[in-house]
Design a protein around this motif. Structure first.
Motif, mmCIF file in Angstrom:
data_model
loop_
_atom_site.group_PDB
_atom_site.id
_atom_site.type_symbol
_atom_site.label_atom_id
_atom_site.label_comp_id
_atom_site.label_asym_id
_atom_site.label_seq_id
_atom_site.Cartn_x
_atom_site.Cartn_y
_atom_site.Cartn_z
ATOM 1 N N LYS B 81 0.833 -1.203 0.000
ATOM 2 C CA LYS B 81 0.000 0.000 0.000
ATOM 3 C C LYS B 81 0.868 1.253 0.000
ATOM 4 O O LYS B 81 0.529 2.267 -0.559
ATOM 5 N N ARG B 82 1.994 1.154 0.745
ATOM 6 C CA ARG B 82 2.885 2.308 0.875
ATOM 7 C C ARG B 82 4.274 1.902 0.420
ATOM 8 O O ARG B 82 4.743 0.820 0.771
ATOM 9 N N GLU B 85 10.239 2.804 0.778
ATOM 10 C CA GLU B 85 11.302 3.813 0.930
ATOM 11 C C GLU B 85 12.698 3.215 0.808
ATOM 12 O O GLU B 85 13.585 3.490 1.609
ATOM 13 N N ASN B 151 12.536 1.288 4.906
ATOM 14 C CA ASN B 151 11.768 1.640 6.103
ATOM 15 C C ASN B 151 11.277 0.369 6.820
ATOM 16 O O ASN B 151 10.438 -0.351 6.296
ATOM 17 N N PHE B 153 9.330 -0.224 9.414
ATOM 18 C CA PHE B 153 7.904 -0.319 9.754
ATOM 19 C C PHE B 153 7.101 -0.689 8.519
ATOM 20 O O PHE B 153 6.229 -1.552 8.555
ATOM 21 N N LEU B 154 7.404 0.001 7.410
ATOM 22 C CA LEU B 154 6.601 -0.201 6.204
ATOM 23 C C LEU B 154 6.890 -1.552 5.551
ATOM 24 O O LEU B 154 5.997 -2.158 4.958
ATOM 25 N N GLN B 157 4.990 -4.026 7.744
ATOM 26 C CA GLN B 157 3.567 -3.870 7.461
ATOM 27 C C GLN B 157 3.216 -4.470 6.097
ATOM 28 O O GLN B 157 2.181 -5.112 5.934
#
Lengths: 92, 381
Positions: B81-82, B85, B151, B153-154, B157
């Motif tokens: 979704k994101r 990075e 990243n 966290f991403l 996730q």
């Protein structure tokens, strides 16, 4: 005013619409929202946005504000220059 | 909550999520991830976010190189979704002694033989890569242009979202309190929210892996140790690569977001579960970084934190099924470099758990310490 134009986190430009979207996706704690959207990671360290986001979470989940955990306050709380930490004069 | 699962993964860090996703991808149904807090709340979310391929052992090099291939295509593979990075502007490793330079030469020879595009640099070349680098006492260095940052966290996730899409269930804010065995075999996992019957458990508990090990009566050869980090306010882009030195003991990188993230390992750190940040770290870090990268003295520190390295005697992870307790799998002891190899670890562990041929030879079993077959990784901060 549109929620997409209401800035909740001024350090990282996170809007109210984005916060509500994250809560809807299931991120129902400040810690999780902080780590996905960076609100609370900027120079103010969440001093502005935390309360607003906590209220949004409370409204969406039906929890009371007291039940919503505020992320760990991490030092040094206010920004301090690396140079100042080694005793150099502030040149500005 | 389900009361039965084919596999229970303990730990919702990047390794646990990557394993769960890959199990589901191989067609395993009823995979469950149990996480005592939230995703990436432990070591993953506290790490330095670097991804590098410049390692000193063949296994670490191959795990890192294959993982980098996955990072490069992760947005498409996991349909994230994101954006994760990913930034690939290199890792610049600095050498301050002939001994260190010799080690880099050996490492580069190994890395090049495996297709990792690292090369030696002179102090002058290092200064071309990072113009404000203080090259005092510097002998040379190593540079790999495709190393970088992602990243944590991403990425975690993204793995969790992709796993959920394939049917994996995640129980967050759920703590494992025990692992039940009958006649030497695992029969289930006890949590503070109920019992989950299962024959297979994967320990991916990061800094707490030894605590989970005790639940099946194993004294795992790992310990946890605090490592601290700080981050500055974001500024305009000024530094491409991660700058790192083993002997001077520092790493420092500018994130795509603009902030600088930096840390070092304290050799006198006690072995415990302390994750509080200290004033001493802040001072020492400032002293180190303002000497090595002088213009950074103008940047404000906005936050510091700490996390746990889960360290093995040879600083390489333990990836295996334990012979003592069949059905108990370990993906632990990453010694500070779990995030960057998590994509490949997930694939290999899923292959191991489903009894398939591994797509890479692994010699990271638990027995290597007893046999004295340590494969010491020389390049760890």
């Amino acid at each position: 005013m549109e929620n997409g134009k209401i800035i909740v986190c001024r350090c990282e430009d996170v809007t109210l619409a984005e916060i509500r979207q994250l809560i809807e996706e299931g991120f129902t704690s400040l810690d999780e929202i902080k780590r996905i959207a960076r609100c609370g990671m900027g120079p103010c360290q969440g001093k502005t946005c935390s309360q607003i986001i906590a209220r949004e979470i409370a409204a969406a989940t039906g929890k009371s504000l007291e039940e919503i955990q505020i992320p760990t306050n991490r030092p040094p709380i206010g920004g301090i220059k690396l140079g100042e930490l080694v005793g150099e004069e502030n040149e500005e | 909550m389900k009361n039965k699962a084919s596999v229970v993964v303990i730990g919702g860090g990047v390794v646990g999520c990557s394993i769960a996703y890959n199990l589901a991808r191989l067609g395993v149904k009823d995979v469950v991830v149990v996480e005592k807090n939230f995703l990436a709340s432990g070591s993953t979310g506290r790490c330095g976010a670097g991804v590098r391929q410049q390692w000193g052992t063949e296994m670490n090099c191959r795990l890192a190189k294959e993982s980098m291939k996955i990072f490069e295509n992760m947005n498409e593979i996991l349909k994230t979704k994101r954006d994760i990075e990913l930034k690939q502007e290199g890792y610049l490793l600095l050498a301050y002694s002939e001994r260190e330079m010799d080690q880099f030469k050996k490492n580069i020879e190994l890395q090049n033989s495996l297709g990792i595009p690292s090369h030696l640099v002179t102090p002058e070349e290092a200064k071309e890569i990072v113009p404000y680098l203080n090259t005092e006492n510097l002998i040379g260095g190593a540079f790999c242009p495709t190393d970088g940052h992602a990243n944590p966290f991403l990425v975690t996730q993204a793995y969790a979202d992709a796993a959920r899409y394939l049917g994996v269930e995640f129980y967050l804010r759920t703590e494992v309190t025990g692992i039940r065995q009958e006649k030497g075999r695992i029969v289930g996992v006890e949590t503070n929210r109920g019992f989950i019957a299962t024959e297979k458990v994967v320990n991916t508990a990061g800094g707490y892996s030894q605590v989970i090990g005790k639940m099946v009566g194993l004294d795992l050869p790992v310990y946890s140790e605090r490592h601290q980090i700080l981050v500055t306010e974001p500024v305009e882009k000024m530094q491409g690569p991660m700058v790192m030195s083993f002997s001077y003991n520092i790493y420092c990188q500018q994130n795509p977001h603009g902030s600088f993230i930096m840390g070092f390992g304290d050799p006198n750190e006690p072995r415990d579960f302390n994750i509080r940040s200290s004033w001493q770290f802040l001072e020492e870090m400032a002293r180190k970084v303002t000497w090595l990268l002088p213009p950074l003295k103008h940047l404000r520190v906005v936050r510091q934190w700490a996390g746990l390295y889960n360290v093995t005697p040879d600083r390489q992870p333990i990836l295996c099924e334990t012979p003592q307790v069949p059905g108990f799998y370990l993906a632990i002891g990453f010694s500070g470099h779990g995030f960057m190899i998590a994509p490949m670890v997930g694939i290999l562990m899923a292959e191991m758990i489903t009894g398939q041929k591994l797509s890479m030879d692994l010699e990271l079993d638990l027995g290597r310490f007893e046999r004295g077959e340590l494969i010491l990784e020389p390049s760890v901060v």
